[in-house]
Each structure stands twice: as C-alpha cells, then as structure tokens.
Write a protein that holds these residues in place. Sequence first.
Motif, PDB file in Angstrom:
ATOM      1  N   GLU A  26       0.828  -1.207   0.000  1.00  0.00           N
ATOM      2  CA  GLU A  26       0.000   0.000   0.000  1.00  0.00           C
ATOM      3  C   GLU A  26       0.868   1.265   0.000  1.00  0.00           C
ATOM      4  N   LEU A  27       1.894   1.274   0.830  1.00  0.00           N
ATOM      5  CA  LEU A  27       2.738   2.465   0.935  1.00  0.00           C
ATOM      6  C   LEU A  27       3.602   2.661  -0.299  1.00  0.00           C
ATOM      7  N   PHE A  28       4.097   1.585  -0.884  1.00  0.00           N
ATOM      8  CA  PHE A  28       4.869   1.717  -2.123  1.00  0.00           C
ATOM      9  C   PHE A  28       4.010   2.350  -3.214  1.00  0.00           C
ATOM     10  N   LEU A  29       2.727   1.983  -3.242  1.00  0.00           N
ATOM     11  CA  LEU A  29       1.820   2.546  -4.242  1.00  0.00           C
ATOM     12  C   LEU A  29       1.481   4.005  -3.926  1.00  0.00           C
ATOM     13  N   GLU A  30       1.299   4.316  -2.646  1.00  0.00           N
ATOM     14  CA  GLU A  30       0.910   5.672  -2.253  1.00  0.00           C
ATOM     15  C   GLU A  30       2.065   6.666  -2.326  1.00  0.00           C
ATOM     16  N   LEU A  31       3.216   6.273  -1.793  1.00  0.00           N
ATOM     17  CA  LEU A  31       4.329   7.206  -1.618  1.00  0.00           C
ATOM     18  C   LEU A  31       5.503   6.953  -2.558  1.00  0.00           C
ATOM     19  N   GLY A  32       5.553   5.768  -3.162  1.00  0.00           N
ATOM     20  CA  GLY A  32       6.710   5.392  -3.954  1.00  0.00           C
ATOM     21  C   GLY A  32       7.689   4.586  -3.107  1.00  0.00           C
ATOM     22  N   TYR A  33       8.511   3.831  -3.760  1.00  0.00           N
ATOM     23  CA  TYR A  33       9.463   2.962  -3.066  1.00  0.00           C
ATOM     24  C   TYR A  33      10.475   3.779  -2.265  1.00  0.00           C
ATOM     25  N   ASP A  34      10.987   4.834  -2.854  1.00  0.00           N
ATOM     26  CA  ASP A  34      12.051   5.614  -2.219  1.00  0.00           C
ATOM     27  C   ASP A  34      11.578   6.310  -0.949  1.00  0.00           C
ATOM     28  N   ARG A  35      10.369   6.839  -0.948  1.00  0.00           N
ATOM     29  CA  ARG A  35       9.857   7.619   0.177  1.00  0.00           C
ATOM     30  C   ARG A  35       9.239   6.760   1.270  1.00  0.00           C
ATOM     31  N   THR A  36       9.162   5.474   1.043  1.00  0.00           N
ATOM     32  CA  THR A  36       8.584   4.576   2.046  1.00  0.00           C
ATOM     33  C   THR A  36       9.690   3.980   2.905  1.00  0.00           C
ATOM     34  N   ILE A 111       3.884  -0.869  -9.127  1.00  0.00           N
ATOM     35  CA  ILE A 111       5.054  -0.414  -8.376  1.00  0.00           C
ATOM     36  C   ILE A 111       6.300  -0.463  -9.253  1.00  0.00           C
ATOM     37  N   VAL A 112       6.498  -1.587  -9.937  1.00  0.00           N
ATOM     38  CA  VAL A 112       7.688  -1.766 -10.777  1.00  0.00           C
ATOM     39  C   VAL A 112       7.727  -0.731 -11.890  1.00  0.00           C
ATOM     40  N   ILE A 113       6.602  -0.522 -12.566  1.00  0.00           N
ATOM     41  CA  ILE A 113       6.559   0.426 -13.684  1.00  0.00           C
ATOM     42  C   ILE A 113       6.829   1.850 -13.195  1.00  0.00           C
ATOM     43  N   ALA A 114       6.222   2.221 -12.060  1.00  0.00           N
ATOM     44  CA  ALA A 114       6.395   3.581 -11.544  1.00  0.00           C
ATOM     45  C   ALA A 114       7.833   3.852 -11.110  1.00  0.00           C
ATOM     46  N   GLU A 115       8.515   2.834 -10.557  1.00  0.00           N
ATOM     47  CA  GLU A 115       9.847   3.034  -9.999  1.00  0.00           C
ATOM     48  C   GLU A 115      10.979   2.613 -10.929  1.00  0.00           C
ATOM     49  N   LEU A 116      10.640   2.117 -12.100  1.00  0.00           N
ATOM     50  CA  LEU A 116      11.660   1.590 -13.012  1.00  0.00           C
ATOM     51  C   LEU A 116      12.775   2.591 -13.332  1.00  0.00           C
ATOM     52  N   PRO A 117      12.477   3.872 -13.612  1.00  0.00           N
ATOM     53  CA  PRO A 117      13.572   4.794 -13.954  1.00  0.00           C
ATOM     54  C   PRO A 117      14.613   4.960 -12.853  1.00  0.00           C
ATOM     55  N   ARG A 118      14.170   4.937 -11.586  1.00  0.00           N
ATOM     56  CA  ARG A 118      15.107   5.175 -10.477  1.00  0.00           C
ATOM     57  C   ARG A 118      15.588   3.893  -9.811  1.00  0.00           C
ATOM     58  N   PHE A 119      14.768   2.845  -9.894  1.00  0.00           N
ATOM     59  CA  PHE A 119      15.121   1.599  -9.206  1.00  0.00           C
ATOM     60  C   PHE A 119      14.952   0.410 -10.154  1.00  0.00           C
ATOM     61  N   PRO A 120      15.826   0.292 -11.151  1.00  0.00           N
ATOM     62  CA  PRO A 120      15.710  -0.832 -12.095  1.00  0.00           C
ATOM     63  C   PRO A 120      15.864  -2.189 -11.426  1.00  0.00           C
TER      64      PRO A 120
END
Length: 214
Positions: A26-36, A111-120
């Motif tokens: 839930e948090l990865f979707l809401e805030l992004g991987y980096d900010r969680t 989650i993967v698609i949203a974070e792909l540019p920064r977290f491949p």
Amino acid sequence: MSKVVPTYHQRVAQEKRALIVTAATELFLELGYDRTSLARIAERSGVSRATLFKQFPSKAALFDAIVTESWSTAEEEDPPPAGNVVDGLTAIGRRYAELLSRPQMTDLFRIVIAELPRFPELAHAQFSQGKVPYFESVRSYLRAEHEAGTVRIEDVDLAATQFLGMISNYVFWPTLLVPGWKVSAERVAQVVDEAVRTIAARYGASGPATSAND
C-alpha cells in the motif's frame, strides 16, 4: 502430500508477515518505493520495528517477498502430468488467469513500472524471482509433452510465450491501462480454452518425439 500444521507462534509470525507485506504494498503505491521507510511500514502494519526487522532486514528483502508472494500459486500445485496436452494446458491456463486476476499482481506491476527509472533493480527482482520461475514451469511442462509425443515443439520458449501471452493480453494488461476493466469468469474460461485450442492445433502431434530445444 501431508501439510505441517503451524504452531501458535508460527501462525502469529505468518499473520504479522502478511500484515507487513500488505502495508508495504500500500505504501509503495501511495508514496513510492524511495519515500517509504521501514519505520513507516511498521507503523502502518501495526507491528513493532523489531518484529519487522527480524522478518525483513531491508526494504529490498521486503520487496522480494512481495514478488514471491504475488507469483505464488494458491496451493502450490504440482505441474500436470504429460500425456494430455489439452487437459494439462487447461489446468495451467486457469491457474495463470487466477494468478493474474489477483489485486496484488496488478499492484506489483504498478510499483515496478512507476519506480523503473530510479530503481531498475525492482524490475530485475520481479523478472528473475517471479516471472522467470513461473515461465520455466510452463516451459518444462511443454518439453515434457514434446518428449511424450503429444506435441511437436521446436522452440518451447516461443510456445510458452505464445500460450501465456494469449491469456495475459486479455485478462491482465488492460487492467493497467483501462479504468474499470473487468473480465467475467465465463469470459476468462473462454480465453483460456481458446488459448489451449490454438496451441493444441499448432503443435499437436502423434508418435514418439525426437528432440526439443533446451
């Protein structure tokens, strides 16, 4: 196969693990991987930080758990026995459609698609720990059918991709792009049946097999 009944402490640990994985997703979707942060995940899931760190020492380990659990089958069934490719592929296709229909699978891909540019590395984890093992199980089944003489497949990688693609392209991918996309159980069954018929018509054979690609 007999199943080991978990003890009380094991059951509690499993329940807390499920709460942590749900909160993290839930948090990865809401805030992004980096900010969680793990601290925020512990707070959302209602467990102590010590409990969370005991199960997941890093955010990467927690994401790996999300991948593994998203791709796991409901009962971890054994692959169908070779000998009847229609029955075997029907069983595999239905399991795959059920897997893709789970909300957590859609969440994982988002989650993967949203974070792909920064977290491949997240995409790598999803591919190597989720999709590849599942794909390999289908590939191995088709090779077994080839060796049993029920099909003639020169390229099992291609055949497995064709079969799974016919299902996912209708059942799964539109859910990421089309708001409110829903597929009825009857339609899912039809999609799987047509995919099975297509593969059986293309590769069906009789007589002993001679070779298959590794």
